[in-house]
Design a protein around this motif. Structure first.
Motif, PDB file in Angstrom:
ATOM      1  N   ILE A 123       0.840  -1.204   0.000  1.00 25.97           N
ATOM      2  CA  ILE A 123       0.000   0.000   0.000  1.00 25.97           C
ATOM      3  C   ILE A 123       0.873   1.251   0.000  1.00 25.97           C
ATOM      4  O   ILE A 123       0.621   2.211  -0.751  1.00 25.97           O
ATOM      5  N   ALA A 124       1.890   1.252   0.851  1.00 25.73           N
ATOM      6  CA  ALA A 124       2.776   2.408   0.935  1.00 25.73           C
ATOM      7  C   ALA A 124       3.425   2.700  -0.406  1.00 25.73           C
ATOM      8  O   ALA A 124       3.533   3.861  -0.839  1.00 25.73           O
ATOM      9  N   HIS A 125       3.876   1.648  -1.089  1.00 30.33           N
ATOM     10  CA  HIS A 125       4.587   1.827  -2.354  1.00 30.33           C
ATOM     11  C   HIS A 125       3.655   2.130  -3.518  1.00 30.33           C
ATOM     12  O   HIS A 125       3.852   3.123  -4.237  1.00 30.33           O
ATOM     13  N   PHE A 126       2.645   1.295  -3.718  1.00 26.13           N
ATOM     14  CA  PHE A 126       1.837   1.372  -4.937  1.00 26.13           C
ATOM     15  C   PHE A 126       0.665   2.346  -4.868  1.00 26.13           C
ATOM     16  O   PHE A 126       0.180   2.800  -5.901  1.00 26.13           O
ATOM     17  N   ILE A 127       0.185   2.660  -3.678  1.00 26.04           N
ATOM     18  CA  ILE A 127      -1.023   3.473  -3.562  1.00 26.04           C
ATOM     19  C   ILE A 127      -0.733   4.838  -2.937  1.00 26.04           C
ATOM     20  O   ILE A 127      -1.223   5.864  -3.411  1.00 26.04           O
ATOM     21  N   GLU A 128       0.105   4.845  -1.900  1.00 27.87           N
ATOM     22  CA  GLU A 128       0.383   6.100  -1.203  1.00 27.87           C
ATOM     23  C   GLU A 128       1.614   6.826  -1.736  1.00 27.87           C
ATOM     24  O   GLU A 128       1.850   7.985  -1.379  1.00 27.87           O
TER      25      GLU A 128
END
Length: 233
Positions: A123-128
């Protein structure tokens, strides 16, 4: 039944594969008997952990892919992601060295939170659009999972966990794994790539049947035998 999964944080197909695998697992009656172990793999260990670049830039400069082609590829991956319940934001995603992120994953494993950490890192890498090579970012993810801040700082900034990460990478190399995601099912079968839910479901059922479930008795009736209570004819 144990499932080992090799993946890298910056691999979108690893995130898709994770979601499809989990959807398949939830359909199965033996889901509570399955242990999942996340293993480290680096698609590009040569990346500088002190630098970041966007995904299009990375494909253009490191892979020699034209911008138009890279844009089309990412559009296709985005559509695949939506099918797995993921809203990729490749415009925000920062490509960088993922070694520290893998150290955090191994640290989370010691706290029985590796699956939650894998999800948080994706989530941190791809979305946020967060920098998963930044120790401050990684420590904040650990804190959100209730892991001690001081211990997390030590885990990502010292070399204590380097050996464990490198062991996973070496194990993959020894087994001929050159791409991720790569799933090993109870040490017997392998599934490679972000397969559809149905493929994972069938593979899990077959593995469970052949390696975990009780033997199917083919002997019929009437065989003499002994058990703890004595013998019968």
């Amino acid at each position: 039944m144990k499932i080992e999964i090799w993946s890298d944080i910056m691999c979108p197909f690893c995130y898709i594969g994770k979601n499809n695998f989990e959807q398949a697992l939830q359909k199965l009656p033996f889901k509570d008997e399955v242990e999942v172990e996340w293993k480290s793999f680096q698609l590009d260990p040569s990346l500088d952990p002190d630098k970041t670049q966007n995904t299009i830039q990375y494909f253009r400069e490191k892979k020699g892919v034209a911008e138009a082609q890279a844009t089309q590829m990412l559009s296709q991956v985005t559509q695949m992601g939506k099918g797995a319940g993921i809203d990729f934001d490749f415009e925000k995603a920062l490509i960088t060295n993922t070694f520290k992120a893998h150290k955090l994953l191994h640290f989370a494993k010691k706290h029985n939170r590796s699956n939650e950490m894998e999800e948080a890192l994706f989530i941190a890498h791809f979305i946020e659009g967060k920098n998963v090579a930044d120790p401050e970012v990684l420590v904040s993810l650990a804190e959100k999972l209730g892991i001690d801040k001081g211990e997390a700082i030590k885990a990502v900034t010292s070399d204590e966990l380097d050996y464990e990460v490198n062991q996973d990478i070496q194990e993959a190399r020894n087994n001929g794994v050159s791409g991720v995601p790569f799933f090993v099912l109870n040490g017997k079968y392998a599934v490679s790539g972000a397969q559809p839910v149905e493929v994972f479901e069938n593979a899990l059922q077959q593995t469970y049947k052949e390696t975990v479930s009780p033997f199917k008795d083919l002997s019929g009736e009437g065989g003499a035998s002994c058990d703890a209570d004595g013998c019968s004819i």
